[in-house]
Enzyme design. Structure first.
Site, PDB file in Angstrom:
ATOM      1  N   ALA A  10       0.806  -1.220   0.000  1.00  0.00           N
ATOM      2  CA  ALA A  10       0.000   0.000   0.000  1.00  0.00           C
ATOM      3  C   ALA A  10       0.839   1.269   0.000  1.00  0.00           C
ATOM      4  O   ALA A  10       0.457   2.260  -0.614  1.00  0.00           O
ATOM      5  CB  ALA A  10      -0.941  -0.005   1.205  1.00  0.00           C
ATOM      6  N   ARG A  15      10.661   7.467   0.518  1.00  0.00           N
ATOM      7  CA  ARG A  15      12.118   7.519   0.552  1.00  0.00           C
ATOM      8  C   ARG A  15      12.757   7.131  -0.783  1.00  0.00           C
ATOM      9  O   ARG A  15      13.943   7.354  -0.998  1.00  0.00           O
ATOM     10  CB  ARG A  15      12.650   6.606   1.674  1.00  0.00           C
ATOM     11  CG  ARG A  15      12.559   7.246   3.052  1.00  0.00           C
ATOM     12  CD  ARG A  15      13.154   6.337   4.107  1.00  0.00           C
ATOM     13  NE  ARG A  15      12.249   5.267   4.477  1.00  0.00           N
ATOM     14  CZ  ARG A  15      12.573   4.250   5.275  1.00  0.00           C
ATOM     15  NH1 ARG A  15      13.804   4.167   5.766  1.00  0.00           N
ATOM     16  NH2 ARG A  15      11.694   3.328   5.588  1.00  0.00           N
ATOM     17  N   LYS A  22       6.727   2.301  -5.177  1.00  0.00           N
ATOM     18  CA  LYS A  22       7.918   1.551  -4.778  1.00  0.00           C
ATOM     19  C   LYS A  22       7.942   0.129  -5.335  1.00  0.00           C
ATOM     20  O   LYS A  22       8.960  -0.315  -5.871  1.00  0.00           O
ATOM     21  CB  LYS A  22       8.022   1.504  -3.253  1.00  0.00           C
ATOM     22  CG  LYS A  22       9.201   0.685  -2.741  1.00  0.00           C
ATOM     23  CD  LYS A  22       9.447   0.872  -1.261  1.00  0.00           C
ATOM     24  CE  LYS A  22       8.327   0.342  -0.416  1.00  0.00           C
ATOM     25  NZ  LYS A  22       8.674   0.364   1.019  1.00  0.00           N
ATOM     26  N   GLN A  72      -6.470  -0.335   0.995  1.00  0.00           N
ATOM     27  CA  GLN A  72      -6.266   0.288   2.296  1.00  0.00           C
ATOM     28  C   GLN A  72      -6.305   1.793   2.075  1.00  0.00           C
ATOM     29  O   GLN A  72      -5.332   2.397   1.635  1.00  0.00           O
ATOM     30  CB  GLN A  72      -4.925  -0.147   2.902  1.00  0.00           C
ATOM     31  CG  GLN A  72      -4.682   0.373   4.298  1.00  0.00           C
ATOM     32  CD  GLN A  72      -3.276   0.070   4.804  1.00  0.00           C
ATOM     33  OE1 GLN A  72      -2.384  -0.283   4.021  1.00  0.00           O
ATOM     34  NE2 GLN A  72      -3.078   0.206   6.110  1.00  0.00           N
ATOM     35  N   ASN A 376      24.196  -9.365 -51.805  1.00  0.00           N
ATOM     36  CA  ASN A 376      25.348  -8.607 -51.331  1.00  0.00           C
ATOM     37  C   ASN A 376      24.962  -7.130 -51.286  1.00  0.00           C
ATOM     38  O   ASN A 376      24.610  -6.538 -52.305  1.00  0.00           O
ATOM     39  CB  ASN A 376      26.547  -8.787 -52.254  1.00  0.00           C
ATOM     40  CG  ASN A 376      27.773  -8.041 -51.722  1.00  0.00           C
ATOM     41  OD1 ASN A 376      28.541  -8.573 -50.933  1.00  0.00           O
ATOM     42  ND2 ASN A 376      27.954  -6.801 -52.152  1.00  0.00           N
TER      43      ASN A 376
END
Length: 470
Positions: A10, A15, A22, A72, A376
């Site tokens: 959640a 940081r 994250k 949440q 070629n």
């Protein structure tokens, strides 16, 4: 035995200092949350619930179809997150593991052991512990004489003697489902943060005569978690080492494993050789006996057997068996290089198919083209595919010869067995067996250069009255 998992994901992770959630930060080419889901899939669980909260849309998108979602709305602690998930836990679930979306290195064998210990002992909960060299900042786990968990002490509450203890709580638990429901319902935010702590369930269960069973993790690297970019780099390093070791044991040769980077999603056959500076990313697949590197980066590239790719970059492309690419080639998305093809130095290919046994040896650009087999393509050839508004296609038939410094101005089609003379700009289609030449007539002025230079010097000298003025 019906088993469920609750993955806590959640928190956005302030940081990390990132706009990205994250758990969506990648470790060895795969978001952390997907490492967790892959591990849970190997464990053979009956249900996975991911708890989301802040910036949840991208997380929900990443796990869609692989997990149930619990929301949440407020982040009021780990116990509160589990409260949000419990209504989604299957009624017939007997065991529930709780773990974190920012700890991507946990292994299925460890989770299986955590489940098995709890289930065989018919215990209320088992807790994963670890004996670490530096427990700073982590909750310490203490056992009673019977070997059960007697208490978990957070560092801020620990005495000097308790802080010298090196066995820590990983925060990963396996509960009996009914015990989890009962203990979570009794949580109270009786702390300075006014949060509901999942660790408090262990004390609640112990007071009810159901102490937790500790399970020591075998490899402490498994519990490494990510809260900032420094920890992300550490987890990346640990994961990369695990991947490297796995492929070495599987029969892949690496001249310098420390300078070799392989995403978790890459597939390698036996007897592949990886030279220093090799970076393999995404859904790359390398066939047996191929040699990749040095200093080569492949992203979402399929390479056939016995191919060689050196000092090159390729993205979203295919390289056929026995092909040679590089040095210093660039295969852009949509490139399909056939078997035994030679793509040489400073060649760029984009959204093009190159037929088997064709040679594109050096200093050439092939874009939006279909080049046949056994062709070629000389030095300095350019497919002129863009007119400033649209891209156009070039087609060259099998067994053709394209001389040096040829411009193929698309849209243009060259038949099979054609011969395009060096220096030609091709603006019209040419059929099979055609001989194409389009040079500007050469003008040669004999005995001219010395007199020309003298006139030029005289015109610009002061004595000559510089015609440009002052």
């Amino acid at each position: 035995m019906t088993r469920s998992a609750i993955v806590l994901a959640a928190g956005h992770g302030s940081r990390m200092k990132s706009q990205k959630h994250k758990v969506l930060h990648e470790v060895c080419g795969k978001p952390m949350i997907l490492h967790i889901l892959d591990t849970l899939e190997k464990t053979g669980l009956d249900q996975v619930i991911v708890v989301v909260g802040q910036h949840r849309e991208k997380v929900m998108e990443a796990v869609a179809g692989r997990a149930d979602i619990a929301i949440q709305e407020e982040q009021l602690g780990t116990g509160h997150a589990v409260q949000a998930a419990l209504p989604y836990v299957r009624e017939d679930a007997e065991s529930v593991v709780v773990l974190y979306g920012d700890a991507p290195l946990i292994q299925s064998e460890t989770l299986e052991q955590l489940f098995t210990v709890r289930e065989e002992a018919q215990a209320a909960v088992s807790v994963l512990t670890a004996d670490v060299a530096d427990p700073t900042g982590l909750g310490r786990v203490f056992l009673d004489e019977a070997g059960f968990v007697s208490k978990i002490v957070e560092e801020k509450d620990a005495t000097p003697d308790e802080r010298r203890h090196h066995v820590i709580n990983t925060g990963i638990y396996a509960y009996a489902a009914d015990a989890l429901r009962r203990s979570v319902a009794q949580l109270r935010p009786d702390n300075a943060q006014r949060e509901y702590y999942l660790t408090d369930t262990l004390a609640i269960l112990r007071e009810g005569g159901q102490p937790a069973i500790p399970v020591a993790v075998r490899d402490v690297d498994e519990i490494a978690s990510v809260n900032d970019r420094l920890q992300l780099a550490n987890v990346e390093r640990l994961c990369r080492r695990r991947i490297i070791e796995g492929w070495l044991r599987a029969g892949v040769t690496m001249v310098d494993p420390d300078s070799t980077y392989i995403d978790a999603t890459v597939q390698l056959a036996q007897d592949v050789t990886l030279l220093p500076g090799t970076i393999l990313k995404g859904q790359t697949v390398i066939g047996a006996f191929s040699e990749i590197g040095p200093n080569t980066r492949l992203t979402d590239v399929v390479v056939g057997e016995h191919a060689v790719v050196q000092y090159s970059v390729a993205v979203d492309s295919r390289i056929g068996a026995g092909a040679q690419v590089g040095p210093f080639a660039y295969l852009r998305p949509g490139s399909d290089v056939g078997e035994r093809v030679k793509v040489g130095d400073f060649v760029e290919i984009k959204n093009s198919r190159i037929g088997n046994d064709t040679k594109v040896s050096h200093l050439t650009y092939v874009g939006d083209a279909e080049i046949g087999a056994n062709v070629n393509v000389g030095c300095g050839v350019i497919t002129v595919n863009y007119d400033g508004e649209k891209k156009h296609k070039t087609v060259v038939g099998d067994n053709s010869f394209v001389g040096s410094n040829v411009n193929l101005i698309a849209p243009v089609t060259i038949g099979e067995g054609a011969y395009i003379v060096a220096g030609t700009s091709v603006t019209e289609d040419a059929g099979d067996d055609a001989f194409v030449i389009g040079r500007v007539p050469q003008v040669t002025k004999p005995n001219y250069v010395r007199a020309w230079k003298a006139r030029k010097k005289s015109a610009t000298s002061p004595e000559g009255g510089d015609s440009r003025g002052h």
